[in-house]
Structures are given as C-alpha cells and as structure tokens.
Design an enzyme around this catalytic site. Structure first.
Site, PDB file in Angstrom:
ATOM      1  N   GLN A 207      11.095  14.202  43.483  1.00  7.75           N
ATOM      2  CA  GLN A 207      10.167  13.880  42.403  1.00  7.75           C
ATOM      3  C   GLN A 207      10.916  13.312  41.198  1.00  7.75           C
ATOM      4  O   GLN A 207      11.989  13.788  40.837  1.00  7.75           O
ATOM      5  CB  GLN A 207       9.387  15.124  41.978  1.00  7.75           C
ATOM      6  CG  GLN A 207       8.442  15.665  43.027  1.00  7.75           C
ATOM      7  CD  GLN A 207       7.191  14.811  43.215  1.00  7.75           C
ATOM      8  OE1 GLN A 207       7.029  13.777  42.564  1.00  7.75           O
ATOM      9  NE2 GLN A 207       6.320  15.217  44.111  1.00  7.75           N
ATOM     10  N   GLU A 258      10.264  15.518  58.267  1.00  6.80           N
ATOM     11  CA  GLU A 258      10.642  14.425  57.373  1.00  6.80           C
ATOM     12  C   GLU A 258      11.206  13.263  58.190  1.00  6.80           C
ATOM     13  O   GLU A 258      11.954  13.467  59.145  1.00  6.80           O
ATOM     14  CB  GLU A 258      11.683  14.907  56.363  1.00  6.80           C
ATOM     15  CG  GLU A 258      12.328  13.821  55.524  1.00  6.80           C
ATOM     16  CD  GLU A 258      11.322  13.035  54.688  1.00  6.80           C
ATOM     17  OE1 GLU A 258      11.467  11.794  54.623  1.00  6.80           O
ATOM     18  OE2 GLU A 258      10.390  13.649  54.127  1.00  6.80           O
ATOM     19  N   ASP A 313       2.559  16.308  51.549  1.00  9.36           N
ATOM     20  CA  ASP A 313       3.068  15.532  50.409  1.00  9.36           C
ATOM     21  C   ASP A 313       3.514  14.158  50.904  1.00  9.36           C
ATOM     22  O   ASP A 313       4.698  13.830  50.883  1.00  9.36           O
ATOM     23  CB  ASP A 313       4.239  16.286  49.763  1.00  9.36           C
ATOM     24  CG  ASP A 313       4.653  15.659  48.427  1.00  9.36           C
ATOM     25  OD1 ASP A 313       3.937  14.777  47.932  1.00  9.36           O
ATOM     26  OD2 ASP A 313       5.707  16.056  47.894  1.00  9.36           O
ATOM     27  N   CYS A 341       0.039  11.461  44.843  1.00  5.82           N
ATOM     28  CA  CYS A 341       0.393  10.680  43.656  1.00  5.82           C
ATOM     29  C   CYS A 341      -0.574   9.516  43.498  1.00  5.82           C
ATOM     30  O   CYS A 341      -0.668   8.918  42.428  1.00  5.82           O
ATOM     31  CB  CYS A 341       1.828  10.175  43.750  1.00  5.82           C
ATOM     32  SG  CYS A 341       2.136   9.072  45.149  1.00  5.82           S
TER      33      CYS A 341
END
Length: 395
Positions: A207, A258, A313, A341
């Site tokens: 972030q 990931e 996320d 976001c």
C-alpha cells in the site's frame, strides 16, 4: 444495482438507498508526504522542451506528452522530489540517449520508480526502452548509472537499492520477466507496519500510504472478528501484510495466494522474521500463482471443521470470475472482506457474490453488511473501501 431486502441486511430504511451500513470515512494519520511509492514519467518540459522527470500534465489520449517537475506536490516526500531532480540532471548532462516519445515510439528514457520506507530505505527503478542498443551498450549504461548513484552527484540521494528495468512491449512475455536488473545496494527494502517488519521486492505490491494501511488493516481485523478456529484466505496477498498481521492474532491458519513470485518470496521471509523468540510464524503459508488457478487447491486444504474467512484485495480491475464462483461454493466460508481501491472495477465481483444460487453460482449468496471507507489517498478524490460480506442463511 444489487437489490437487498430489509430482511436480509436490516439496514434499509425509507428513503435510504444504501444496501448496507456505510461508516464514516476513516482519516489517514498523515496527509502530506505520505506516498511511499511514486512512478515518475520522463518526457519533455512544456515550455523549455528539455528532458524532464516528473508527472504528465495530462494523458497522451488528451493530446499532451509534456512533463512537469514534481515541485510543490504535497503528497510526494522530499526524498523522492530530490531523486527526480537528480535523475533529471543525469539524463540532461550525463547521457546522450534521448527520452522516449510515446507518439513515435522512439527514444530511451521512459520513467523512474521510487519506493521509500519509514526506516529511510530508498529503492529506485530506472525504466528504459532498449530500442536497438547492443548488450555492450546496455552494460555501459548500467555501469554509468551505478557510478552516478554510488560515487557521482546521485550519491546525495542515499539510494539503498538501484535497479534498471528494460521496458519493451515488443518482447515476449517470458523475456519481460527477465528485464529487471539489480545494479547496486540491497535487493529490496524493509518497511514496518503494525509492529511487524516486511521485506518488499522492487515489483511487489505494498500500500502506498503505510500509516493509512495500518488504519485499513485494523478495520479489516475488526470486520472479520477472527479467532483460534479461523482459517484466513488471503487472496492477492502481496507480501503478506494483512495475513501476517492476522496470523499474529492466533488464528488457526493463514493461506495466501499471490501472482508475483517476488512478493511470495517476501511473504515467506516475512513469516520467518516476524515470529516470536526467533521462531517463524508457522501458521501462515503462501502459494504463488494466479488466483483463478490456485483457489480450488487452496480451498481443499481448509479443514471441514474450520470456520473460513476471506480477504479479497485484488488489482483495480477486480478478480477473475472463477475465483468468485469457487468462494461461493466453499461451505466453510461464511464471511469475507472485499478491499477495493476502485469500487467501480469491483462491482461485477460484488454482484456475483450476491447472485441467487444457480448451476453457475453454487452455495448460498453473500450480502453486504458494512462498508468502511479509508482515506488512503489524502488530497485526492479516491478512498480505499473495505466491504464486509456475510453468507445468507438458507431459507
């Protein structure tokens, strides 16, 4: 628009079109110089036409290729402003290579990425289009950059990790993966967050507002209400920041997925360095791969007797639909938090989480319970949005 009845979420009142409770915006503890990552463009100044390192005045699509220096930009820390000016000096005075022109696709210098940490690390990635340069020419430029930041005028910037990225869209995907070259210093940086230390690779996600991220992750923990019997699925986990912060709260297990291999390596290392009494965090594991390819094997690893929660996320475009379908079909999963976001990009995922049960969407639908916006990007119109979803009980 997702229509959710009052019986489902209990938040809809007459005149209230919200489908769940919307909390007030959680402020960032810092509002200036907060960005720990900036991606500067290299181009020509609008007035002087000199090579300039900074930000585009508008998009190429809007007809502008001019770049302005990042002076008086409140969100950029001084170390990055100094770095941009110093690299600008390099391409103006120390290099014979021209800046890249996005209209003609000619030129070499494309951009400059800077990443900082609370401990004073400064990681730098110089982005260059190789055009038809020979390997000898590229090696010579690597040497010049290394000497400039280690011994020349660039030494004043205090660069702790220097990289060169050869950017060429014409290269094959496999070649692109090997276009990042370490020139000097450390191979990453170390950041502190929520009392933990995180090693961050050059291209790993983290972030951009560290203090704001602490606010966000604390909100995620409150929303999920994890406990000793909880298995946390951390989808698009990056360097493991959220998952490891929850693993320290004595959950049963954290499983992260990931795509970026560097980030997964960081996450595994972060599990080692953040344990108690020189012991690694043993209740966290990380899987490298696309979420849509890895999710089924990960879900099979969740014990039938466990209560699973998920953290989603994803990048701005959202998750692959296969991931949402797999989560819908996991009977142990009754609660998840979606971090967005770009809420518009996440809308399709959210709609699919809430769709009625069908052959394509097995399992009872989820419904939104609470949304918490966090001001992760002060002085902009953007907020990070964390939305809690719960599974609807069978009728």
């Amino acid at each position: 628009m997702i229509e959710v009845t009052t019986e489902v979420c209990g938040c809809r009142e007459e005149g209230n079109k919200l489908c769940c409770t919307l909390e007030s915006i959680q402020p960032s503890p810092v509002t200036e110089d907060y960005r720990n990552k900036c991606e500067f463009s290299v181009g020509l100044h609008r007035d002087s036409l000199l090579p300039t390192v900074g930000f585009r005045l508008s998009s190429y699509r809007q007809g502008s290729m001019s770049v302005a220096e990042p002076v008086d930009c409140w969100i950029v820390p001084p170390a990055m402003t100094k770095l941009a000016a110093t690299f600008q000096e390099y391409i103006r005075q120390n290099s014979q290579l021209e800046v890249f022109n996005p209209e003609t696709y000619q030129g070499y210098w494309r951009g400059l990425t800077a990443r900082t940490s609370r401990g004073g690390d400064l990681l730098v990635i110089v982005v260059m289009h190789p055009q038809s340069l020979s390997e000898e020419d590229i090696d010579a430029e690597k040497k010049k950059l290394k000497e400039y930041f280690e011994c020349g005028s660039g030494k004043k910037c205090g660069v702790t990790s220097l990289w060169l990225h050869l950017f060429d869209k014409r290269r094959a995907e496999g070649e692109q993966e090997h276009s990042l070259f370490h020139l000097s210093g450390n191979k990453g940086l170390t950041e502190e967050l929520l009392g933990l230390k995180f090693h961050v690779a050059p291209e790993a996600f983290f972030q951009v507002n560290t203090a704001g991220a602490e606010v966000l992750y604390n909100q995620v923990g409150k929303l999920l209400e994890v406990g000793p019997s909880t298995v946390v699925l951390d989808i698009c986990c990056g360097t493991g920041t959220i998952g490891l912060s929850l693993a320290k709260q004595h959950v049963q297990r954290v499983i992260g997925i990931e795509l970026c291999s560097q980030a997964v390596q960081n996450a595994k290392l972060n599990a080692q360095v953040n344990g108690h009494d020189n012991h690694e965090v043993t209740n966290a594991q990380f899987v490298c791969g696309r979420a849509e390819d890895s999710i089924y094997n990960v879900l099979q690893a969740v014990p039938a007797s466990s209560e699973a929660v998920a953290i989603l996320d994803p990048p701005r475009a959202g998750l692959n639909n296969k991931v949402v379908k797999a989560l819908r079909g996991c009977t142990q999963l009754n609660k998840l938090v979606y971090i967005a976001c770009n809420p518009a990009g996440a809308l399709n995922n959210m709609v699919d989480l809430c769709r009625a049960t069908s052959k394509s969407y097995r399992g009872e639908p989820f419904y939104p319970v609470k949304a918490v916006p966090v001001d992760l990007f002060p002085h902009t119109q953007h907020c990070e949005l964390a939305v809690l979803f719960q599974r609807r009980s069978p009728q």
